[in-house]
Design a protein around this motif. Structure first.
Motif, PDB file in Angstrom:
ATOM      1  N   PHE A 252       0.813  -1.215   0.000  1.00  0.00           N
ATOM      2  CA  PHE A 252       0.000   0.000   0.000  1.00  0.00           C
ATOM      3  C   PHE A 252       0.847   1.267   0.000  1.00  0.00           C
ATOM      4  O   PHE A 252       0.300   2.371  -0.020  1.00  0.00           O
ATOM      5  CB  PHE A 252      -0.937   0.011   1.209  1.00  0.00           C
ATOM      6  N   GLY A 253       2.172   1.113   0.034  1.00  0.00           N
ATOM      7  CA  GLY A 253       3.057   2.256   0.121  1.00  0.00           C
ATOM      8  C   GLY A 253       2.805   3.341  -0.913  1.00  0.00           C
ATOM      9  O   GLY A 253       2.721   4.525  -0.562  1.00  0.00           O
ATOM     10  N   PRO A 254       2.675   2.998  -2.211  1.00  0.00           N
ATOM     11  CA  PRO A 254       2.414   4.053  -3.197  1.00  0.00           C
ATOM     12  C   PRO A 254       1.122   4.823  -2.927  1.00  0.00           C
ATOM     13  O   PRO A 254       1.065   6.045  -3.107  1.00  0.00           O
ATOM     14  CB  PRO A 254       2.338   3.271  -4.512  1.00  0.00           C
ATOM     15  N   GLU A 255       0.078   4.128  -2.463  1.00  0.00           N
ATOM     16  CA  GLU A 255      -1.181   4.800  -2.151  1.00  0.00           C
ATOM     17  C   GLU A 255      -1.025   5.702  -0.928  1.00  0.00           C
ATOM     18  O   GLU A 255      -1.528   6.843  -0.904  1.00  0.00           O
ATOM     19  CB  GLU A 255      -2.273   3.758  -1.901  1.00  0.00           C
ATOM     20  N   ILE A 256      -0.322   5.210   0.094  1.00  0.00           N
ATOM     21  CA  ILE A 256      -0.093   6.025   1.286  1.00  0.00           C
ATOM     22  C   ILE A 256       0.731   7.258   0.928  1.00  0.00           C
ATOM     23  O   ILE A 256       0.457   8.372   1.414  1.00  0.00           O
ATOM     24  CB  ILE A 256       0.606   5.187   2.370  1.00  0.00           C
ATOM     25  N   LEU A 257       1.724   7.086   0.080  1.00  0.00           N
ATOM     26  CA  LEU A 257       2.546   8.220  -0.341  1.00  0.00           C
ATOM     27  C   LEU A 257       1.706   9.271  -1.059  1.00  0.00           C
ATOM     28  O   LEU A 257       1.888  10.485  -0.844  1.00  0.00           O
ATOM     29  CB  LEU A 257       3.689   7.735  -1.235  1.00  0.00           C
ATOM     30  N   GLU A 258       0.789   8.847  -1.904  1.00  0.00           N
ATOM     31  CA  GLU A 258      -0.081   9.813  -2.584  1.00  0.00           C
ATOM     32  C   GLU A 258      -0.975  10.549  -1.589  1.00  0.00           C
ATOM     33  O   GLU A 258      -1.244  11.746  -1.755  1.00  0.00           O
ATOM     34  CB  GLU A 258      -0.938   9.099  -3.640  1.00  0.00           C
ATOM     35  N   LEU A 259      -1.416   9.850  -0.546  1.00  0.00           N
ATOM     36  CA  LEU A 259      -2.215  10.514   0.488  1.00  0.00           C
ATOM     37  C   LEU A 259      -1.370  11.533   1.261  1.00  0.00           C
ATOM     38  O   LEU A 259      -1.872  12.582   1.672  1.00  0.00           O
ATOM     39  CB  LEU A 259      -2.801   9.480   1.439  1.00  0.00           C
ATOM     40  N   ALA A 260      -0.083  11.227   1.470  1.00  0.00           N
ATOM     41  CA  ALA A 260       0.808  12.192   2.123  1.00  0.00           C
ATOM     42  C   ALA A 260       0.961  13.441   1.264  1.00  0.00           C
ATOM     43  O   ALA A 260       0.932  14.574   1.775  1.00  0.00           O
ATOM     44  CB  ALA A 260       2.168  11.550   2.396  1.00  0.00           C
ATOM     45  N   LYS A 261       1.104  13.253  -0.025  1.00  0.00           N
ATOM     46  CA  LYS A 261       1.213  14.401  -0.930  1.00  0.00           C
ATOM     47  C   LYS A 261      -0.100  15.195  -0.955  1.00  0.00           C
ATOM     48  O   LYS A 261      -0.087  16.427  -1.034  1.00  0.00           O
ATOM     49  CB  LYS A 261       1.590  13.925  -2.333  1.00  0.00           C
ATOM     50  N   HIS A 262      -1.219  14.481  -0.866  1.00  0.00           N
ATOM     51  CA  HIS A 262      -2.517  15.146  -0.788  1.00  0.00           C
ATOM     52  C   HIS A 262      -2.608  15.982   0.493  1.00  0.00           C
ATOM     53  O   HIS A 262      -3.116  17.115   0.471  1.00  0.00           O
ATOM     54  CB  HIS A 262      -3.632  14.101  -0.828  1.00  0.00           C
ATOM     55  N   ALA A 263      -2.110  15.434   1.600  1.00  0.00           N
ATOM     56  CA  ALA A 263      -2.119  16.169   2.862  1.00  0.00           C
ATOM     57  C   ALA A 263      -1.292  17.445   2.756  1.00  0.00           C
ATOM     58  O   ALA A 263      -1.658  18.483   3.317  1.00  0.00           O
ATOM     59  CB  ALA A 263      -1.593  15.286   3.990  1.00  0.00           C
ATOM     60  N   ALA A 264      -0.179  17.371   2.043  1.00  0.00           N
ATOM     61  CA  ALA A 264       0.670  18.558   1.882  1.00  0.00           C
ATOM     62  C   ALA A 264      -0.014  19.632   1.040  1.00  0.00           C
ATOM     63  O   ALA A 264       0.283  20.820   1.191  1.00  0.00           O
ATOM     64  CB  ALA A 264       2.001  18.150   1.244  1.00  0.00           C
ATOM     65  N   ARG A 265      -0.926  19.222   0.173  1.00  0.00           N
ATOM     66  CA  ARG A 265      -1.655  20.201  -0.645  1.00  0.00           C
ATOM     67  C   ARG A 265      -2.874  20.757   0.079  1.00  0.00           C
ATOM     68  O   ARG A 265      -3.202  21.936  -0.066  1.00  0.00           O
ATOM     69  CB  ARG A 265      -2.112  19.554  -1.962  1.00  0.00           C
ATOM     70  N   THR A 266      -3.551  19.908   0.838  1.00  0.00           N
ATOM     71  CA  THR A 266      -4.862  20.273   1.381  1.00  0.00           C
ATOM     72  C   THR A 266      -4.904  20.414   2.897  1.00  0.00           C
ATOM     73  O   THR A 266      -5.836  21.018   3.425  1.00  0.00           O
ATOM     74  CB  THR A 266      -5.898  19.212   0.988  1.00  0.00           C
ATOM     75  N   GLY A 267      -3.934  19.813   3.599  1.00  0.00           N
ATOM     76  CA  GLY A 267      -3.980  19.786   5.057  1.00  0.00           C
ATOM     77  C   GLY A 267      -4.823  18.670   5.628  1.00  0.00           C
ATOM     78  O   GLY A 267      -4.907  18.519   6.844  1.00  0.00           O
ATOM     79  N   GLU A 268      -5.460  17.851   4.781  1.00  0.00           N
ATOM     80  CA  GLU A 268      -6.334  16.790   5.288  1.00  0.00           C
ATOM     81  C   GLU A 268      -5.538  15.691   5.974  1.00  0.00           C
ATOM     82  O   GLU A 268      -4.415  15.366   5.579  1.00  0.00           O
ATOM     83  CB  GLU A 268      -7.133  16.173   4.131  1.00  0.00           C
ATOM     84  N   PRO A 269      -6.114  15.073   7.012  1.00  0.00           N
ATOM     85  CA  PRO A 269      -5.461  13.916   7.634  1.00  0.00           C
ATOM     86  C   PRO A 269      -5.332  12.766   6.643  1.00  0.00           C
ATOM     87  O   PRO A 269      -6.108  12.660   5.682  1.00  0.00           O
ATOM     88  CB  PRO A 269      -6.412  13.537   8.781  1.00  0.00           C
ATOM     89  N   ILE A 270      -4.345  11.917   6.885  1.00  0.00           N
ATOM     90  CA  ILE A 270      -4.219  10.670   6.118  1.00  0.00           C
ATOM     91  C   ILE A 270      -5.095   9.604   6.763  1.00  0.00           C
ATOM     92  O   ILE A 270      -5.903   8.958   6.099  1.00  0.00           O
ATOM     93  CB  ILE A 270      -2.746  10.225   6.045  1.00  0.00           C
ATOM     94  N   VAL A 271      -4.931   9.427   8.073  1.00  0.00           N
ATOM     95  CA  VAL A 271      -5.839   8.584   8.857  1.00  0.00           C
ATOM     96  C   VAL A 271      -6.996   9.468   9.309  1.00  0.00           C
ATOM     97  O   VAL A 271      -6.791  10.495   9.959  1.00  0.00           O
ATOM     98  CB  VAL A 271      -5.113   7.976  10.071  1.00  0.00           C
ATOM     99  N   ARG A 272      -8.219   9.064   8.957  1.00  0.00           N
ATOM    100  CA  ARG A 272      -9.378   9.925   9.176  1.00  0.00           C
ATOM    101  C   ARG A 272     -10.434   9.235  10.036  1.00  0.00           C
ATOM    102  O   ARG A 272     -10.685   8.041   9.904  1.00  0.00           O
ATOM    103  CB  ARG A 272      -9.998  10.326   7.829  1.00  0.00           C
ATOM    104  N   HIS A 273     -11.026  10.030  10.889  1.00  0.00           N
ATOM    105  CA  HIS A 273     -12.135   9.547  11.709  1.00  0.00           C
ATOM    106  C   HIS A 273     -13.309   9.208  10.805  1.00  0.00           C
ATOM    107  O   HIS A 273     -13.545   9.862   9.789  1.00  0.00           O
ATOM    108  CB  HIS A 273     -12.532  10.631  12.714  1.00  0.00           C
ATOM    109  N   MET A 274     -14.066   8.184  11.172  1.00  0.00           N
ATOM    110  CA  MET A 274     -15.235   7.805  10.387  1.00  0.00           C
ATOM    111  C   MET A 274     -16.211   8.970  10.271  1.00  0.00           C
ATOM    112  O   MET A 274     -16.825   9.186   9.218  1.00  0.00           O
ATOM    113  CB  MET A 274     -15.933   6.601  11.020  1.00  0.00           C
ATOM    114  N   ALA A 275     -16.352   9.759  11.349  1.00  0.00           N
ATOM    115  CA  ALA A 275     -17.287  10.892  11.318  1.00  0.00           C
ATOM    116  C   ALA A 275     -16.778  12.016  10.424  1.00  0.00           C
ATOM    117  O   ALA A 275     -17.565  12.841   9.952  1.00  0.00           O
ATOM    118  CB  ALA A 275     -17.512  11.420  12.729  1.00  0.00           C
TER     119      ALA A 275
END
Length: 508
Positions: A413-436
């Motif tokens: 899952f590393g490539p997918e996690i890395l893309e989420l890290a890059k997304h976080a750097a653009r948007t500030g969104e968490p990578i691990v997210r609460h269900m709510a």
């Protein structure tokens, strides 16, 4: 001091998060009593002067405040910083998005990519205070021999001369340059443990004490503080000259030996006093914690455990040391504390060491192999996972195989996690997210034993001893499981979780 107070009546069905990552198990906050002062103690982990609610409300200050929930109201008391509050953001995600973009917008860079794409190997539990060059190399060789991917290897405390003397101990590490080259050839990157302390009976102390870069107490004397390794002087990281000095030491390790990065430990607010005479006057301890955290911004390969503010910055934030236990300060805290980290603005998070990093509770002769495996599985789909005790030393063949599989899953899952890290750097969104966060209005606010990796992957680890079934709360939509099963939400389903399974579901 300008004391401010704010009292908010809770709305029906309203839940709140924020303050300290170490209080994750107590979140969401609501009508039950809870009280904490962010200026007195951060619980050994990250903190942020932020509260956000499932109804789109928020409270922010640039300085620490205290807050109390009870009797269907929230009371916040501030000190030096202005208390800012707002509403109308409708959901938890709406409130978070507003405060992130307004108060701690993300830096466009991320920490070192290898941290996300492969497991990490911290040598603390394995070697404790006795690391040596040959032991480090042998650990790395055994990682590869057991089919685990090479990643970042962390050489922990006592690789060095006295604290503050950031040079390799010549007896334990006779040729550190050769060691680092061998580790690089095997595919590893190398981190060293450092802290802001300086041993008071060392040559380094005698040199630095004349420069004025060590913290002074209220009487103008060099402060000597008790911490877990004894009594030491402390760098005053509000002083640019102190920051310059520590950067020179770390840069020399990179230049002379090829060291890739640093685990910057300690810095907890309780090692400082509000009336310390620092270069930049501070009325709370938290500013010193923040100043130490800023030191790591010079290095893409970094890790912190204690941090104040600096949400949105490219700093790795590890959960505090956990016990080798199922409940209390153990496996049961990884998900709620990790969710709290994300909602405080810390996207680049790492669980504690697999099996537990609190060495007093870790004993190979009392180790629960099932707990070790479930620790590895729970960590596998976090942004990072970190081994310490070598699973091939403490587990039988079957349990070792499950841990190797968890490590392989993270790498897959590393490539997918890395893309989420890059997304976080653009948007500030968490990578691990609460269900709510992802599914407002679906009754997910109190779910603490499952999480979203990004917006489409639901992860439901097992955190209960002996469990071979567990319930999963599925939001609306169609979910495809790791085992090929299909679930249609909204629904609550009982699933089978044999010891070798980490359940995850992809939203179709």
């Amino acid at each position: 001091m300008n004391i401010q107070e704010l009292t908010i009546e809770l709305l029906p069905g309203e839940y709140w998060w924020g303050g300290r990552a170490s209080d994750g198990r107590r979140m969401p906050f609501g009508d039950s009593f809870f009280s904490v002062d962010l200026a007195s103690n951060l619980g050994g982990n990250q903190g942020c002067p932020l509260l956000i609610s499932s109804k789109g409300r928020y409270i922010w200050s640039e300085e620490p405040f205290s807050f109390q929930f009870g009797q269907n109201r929230l009371k916040v008391t501030g000190g030096e910083g202005q208390l800012l509050s707002g509403e109308g953001r409708e959901t938890l995600r709406g409130a978070y998005s507003y405060v992130s973009s307004t108060f701690f917008p993300p830096d466009p860079s991320i920490p070192e990519e290898l941290l996300f794409t492969a497991p990490q190997y911290n040598l603390w539990i394995e070697l404790l205070y006795e690391p040596t060059q040959e032991k480090v190399l042998q650990y790395a060789r055994e990682v590869l021999a057991h089919g685990m991917p090479p990643g970042v290897i962390m050489i922990d405390d006592n690789w060095h001369e006295p604290y503050g003397s950031w040079t390799f101990h010549s007896g334990r590490f006779p040729d550190p340059g050769r060691m680092v080259r061998e580790l690089h050839d095997m595919g590893f990157q190398v981190m060293l443990w450092v802290c802001p302390f300086v041993s008071p009976d060392s040559l380094t102390f005698r040199k630095l004490d004349r420069t004025g870069i060590l913290l002074k107490d209220r009487n103008g004397m060099t402060a000597i503080r008790k911490w877990w390794n004894g009594y030491s002087a402390v760098l005053d990281c509000t002083n640019p000259e102190a920051v310059k000095w520590i950067h020179e030491q770390l840069d020399a390790l990179q230049r002379d030996y090829g060291i890739d990065g640093f685990k910057l430990d300690a810095g907890d607010p309780e090692y400082y006093e509000p009336d310390d005479l620092s270069y930049v006057p501070a009325t709370t301890r938290n500013g010193h914690c923040e100043a130490w955290a800023k030191v790591g911004l010079n290095y893409r390969l970094n890790e912190y455990r204690a941090c104040w503010k600096l949400a949105g910055q490219p700093l790795v934030q590890r959960l505090k040391d956990k016990n080798s236990e199922w409940e209390g300060n153990g496996l049961d805290t990884l998900i709620p504390d990790g969710l709290a980290q994300g909602l405080l603005g810390y996207a680049y998070i790492c669980p504690d060491m697999i099996g537990g990093g609190q060495y007093e509770s870790f004993s190979a002769d009392r180790l629960d192999p099932e707990l070790f495996v479930r620790y590895a599985q729970c960590s596998a789909l976090f942004p990072m996972m970190q081994f310490s005790a070598a699973p091939w030393h403490v587990l039988d063949e079957q349990h070792l195989r499950y841990c190797v599989e968890a490590a392989g899953l993270h790498a897959r899952f590393g490539p997918e996690i890395l893309e989420l890290a890059k997304h976080a750097a653009r948007t500030g969104e968490p990578i691990v997210r609460h269900m709510a966060y992802e599914f407002p209005g679906e009754g997910m606010e109190t779910v603490q034993d499952q999480f979203m990796l990004g917006s489409s992957l639901l992860v439901a680890p097992v955190i209960t001893k002996g469990a071979r079934t567990r319930t999963v709360k599925f939001p609306a939509g169609t979910w495809i499981g790791d085992d090929g099963s299909v679930a249609t939400g909204p629904a609550v389903e009982q699933i089978d979780v044999p010891l070798g399974r980490l359940p995850w579901y992809r939203k179709k």
